[in-house]
Design a protein around this motif. Structure first.
Motif, mmCIF file in Angstrom:
data_model
loop_
_atom_site.group_PDB
_atom_site.id
_atom_site.type_symbol
_atom_site.label_atom_id
_atom_site.label_comp_id
_atom_site.label_asym_id
_atom_site.label_seq_id
_atom_site.Cartn_x
_atom_site.Cartn_y
_atom_site.Cartn_z
ATOM 1 N N VAL A 305 0.855 -1.184 0.000
ATOM 2 C CA VAL A 305 0.000 0.000 0.000
ATOM 3 C C VAL A 305 0.892 1.236 0.000
ATOM 4 N N GLY A 306 0.412 2.316 -0.585
ATOM 5 C CA GLY A 306 1.140 3.577 -0.519
ATOM 6 C C GLY A 306 1.085 4.147 0.888
ATOM 7 N N VAL A 307 2.184 4.749 1.332
ATOM 8 C CA VAL A 307 2.244 5.330 2.675
ATOM 9 C C VAL A 307 2.740 6.757 2.594
ATOM 10 N N ARG A 333 8.758 -3.581 4.562
ATOM 11 C CA ARG A 333 9.790 -2.810 3.878
ATOM 12 C C ARG A 333 9.138 -1.553 3.307
ATOM 13 N N VAL A 334 9.668 -0.410 3.661
ATOM 14 C CA VAL A 334 9.171 0.866 3.153
ATOM 15 C C VAL A 334 10.225 1.420 2.200
ATOM 16 N N SER A 335 9.839 1.648 0.952
ATOM 17 C CA SER A 335 10.800 2.113 -0.049
ATOM 18 C C SER A 335 10.131 3.116 -0.970
ATOM 19 N N GLU A 339 9.368 9.680 -7.608
ATOM 20 C CA GLU A 339 9.990 10.855 -7.001
ATOM 21 C C GLU A 339 9.395 11.183 -5.636
ATOM 22 N N ALA A 340 8.060 11.040 -5.489
ATOM 23 C CA ALA A 340 7.426 11.493 -4.260
ATOM 24 C C ALA A 340 6.661 10.402 -3.528
ATOM 25 N N ASP A 341 6.444 9.265 -4.162
ATOM 26 C CA ASP A 341 5.601 8.223 -3.567
ATOM 27 C C ASP A 341 6.425 7.202 -2.793
ATOM 28 N N PRO A 376 -0.934 4.673 6.029
ATOM 29 C CA PRO A 376 -1.348 4.451 4.643
ATOM 30 C C PRO A 376 -1.804 5.759 4.005
ATOM 31 N N ARG A 377 -1.383 5.983 2.773
ATOM 32 C CA ARG A 377 -1.692 7.227 2.086
ATOM 33 C C ARG A 377 -3.146 7.232 1.633
#
Length: 450
Positions: A305-307, A333-335, A339-341, A376-377
């Motif tokens: 999921v996007g964060v 894992r957060v990566s 560019e911005a996501d 979560p975004r």
């Protein structure tokens, strides 16, 4: 009658088809719905098997650069992605870069500033005692967790090694064989006399094994290159999905969704990458018992999921372990994705296939992320799927290979099960096995061997 029918369009299945069609055999390939079977990014290639296939696709056939038909595909050329340091939770909170050189978190320099930041002074000094501790069991420790705990202590195991091992294998370090996680590390330990010295001596080999590979133009380009090469050799590329395969003693029959029926001397059964991907029903003609198709014995769920953007550490993904309300321990894992996501990928525990029948609950996953300080975004949706769990024990790897060999032997090499789901979601191993099987099959079909 055709020589070979290939039931899917995964990378291993298409590579096997290419090995068969290039010697003049008639091959029909069902290539529908293969996009989900492709890897998502760079993948490990410890033996160079994937890179060799990509180099083959990137090069012109027979070295002929004049003919457009025989030209290679530069966008299929392999691009190496060396391993990078990740950020782990620090001893005083926040994130700290892991110490390097290291082997799956086990450090070569226990008193480095990075080790001190993650382990604290007491934990780092305990790890340093490895240099002074005599080696009592020479290369005999089987479990990676037991090896690290005995040499470096519990703090180093929990903070440096556990997050990386759980992310890779889906189990605690105590359930992973050294010979699987780092082949040759025990031997380096016997020569060096301490684990930290062994890690330093082994580090170049480890980097080579952990270097990943990806086609220059992405996996879609590699698949297109495979299909182009197959078409050039005259393979039939079918849009219809195969729905049934009937295996016989001397020949096999395949039925497609649009009503097409084909008799074939051999069949390549693409078991794909996703364990929940549907394939054709397989049965036998003239036999009392139906074939038992190889399948992933152990499975793990994944979700992404996007964060919201975390505190930046340039160039470093963040890895940690979280506990869901159900008590399951998941890797996160957060990566950066663009560019911005930013994206969080969560990997669940490895478990028997029947125990991972359901997809994970997004509310549980979101609660785990929140507990880890991640949000979560808004507007992004969870993406969930299930894959075969990597082999953590030598026995698991051997059992999976035996299941593949059993069906292959039952039909005298004319029914070849292929796909990453049969090899612990390891494309390199799946590709190596599929191509070896295909070479044996083409020798039989062309009369070179019995």
């Amino acid at each position: 009658m055709i020589d070979v029918y290939v039931t899917g369009g995964g990378v291993a299945a298409l590579a096997a088809a290419l090995d068969l069609v290039e010697v003049g055999l008639s091959v029909r390939v069902a290539v529908t719905d293969a996009g989900e079977e492709l890897p998502r990014g760079a993948v490990r290639d410890p033996e160079g098997t994937i890179a060799a296939l990509l180099e083959r696709l990137a090069s012109p056939i027979g070295g002929d650069r004049e003919s457009a038909e025989r030209a290679g595909r530069p966008d299929a050329a392999p691009r190496a992605v060396p391993p990078e340091a990740v950020a782990l939770p620090g001893a005083r909170g926040g994130w700290q870069l892991q110490p390097l050189p290291a082997v799956l978190g086990a450090p070569a320099v226990p008193l480095s500033s990075e080790c001190l930041a993650i382990l604290g002074g007491g934990g780092a000094f305990r790890a340093y005692l490895d240099r002074l501790k005599p080696l009592l069991t020479i290369g005999k420790t089987r479990e990676f967790g037991a090896l690290v705990r005995s040499r470096f202590g519990r703090t180093a195991l929990d903070r440096l090694v556990e997050p990386l091992i759980r992310e890779r294998f889906g189990v605690a370090p105590e359930h992973v064989d050294v010979a699987v996680a780092a082949p040759g590390l025990n031997e380096a330990l016997s020569r060096s006399g301490s684990l930290s010295a062994a890690v330093l001596a082994y580090s170049e080999r480890h980097v080579a094994r952990e270097t990943r590979v990806i086609p220059a133009g992405g996996w879609g380009a590699a698949r297109d290159a495979l299909l182009e090469r197959l078409a050039l050799y005259g393979a039939q590329l079918a849009d219809a999905r195969p729905t049934a395969v009937r295996l016989g003693d001397d020949e096999h029959r395949v039925e497609e969704a649009d009503g097409g029926r084909f008799e074939t001397r051999a069949v390549v059964l693409d078991r794909g990458r996703r364990v929940d991907a549907s394939g054709p029903a397989v049965s036998c003609e003239g036999e009392a018992s139906e074939p038992r198709l190889p399948a992933a014995a152990r499975v793990r769920a994944r979700a992404s999921v996007g964060v919201e953007a975390p505190v930046a550490i340039p160039g470093a993904a963040r890895v940690r372990t979280v506990e869901l309300p159900s008590g399951e321990r998941w890797s996160v894992r957060v990566s950066r994705r663009g560019e911005a996501d930013w994206e969080a990928e969560l990997r669940g525990p490895a478990a028997p296939a029947e125990a991972v029948a359901r997809q994970p609950d997004p509310e549980e996953l979101a609660a785990a992320l929140t507990g880890a300080g991640l949000s979560p975004r808004a507007g992004t949706e969870w993406r969930t799927r299930r894959y075969a769990a990597p082999h953590a024990r030598i026995e698991q790897r051997d059992e999976a290979r035996a299941a593949v060999d059993d069906l292959d032997g039952r039909f005298r090499g004319s029914a070849l099960p292929v796909g990453s789901s049969l090899h612990g979601d390891d494309l390199s191993a799946a590709l190596e096995t599929a191509r070896a099987q295909a070479v044996g099959l083409r020798r039989r079909l062309t009369g070179i061997a019995d």
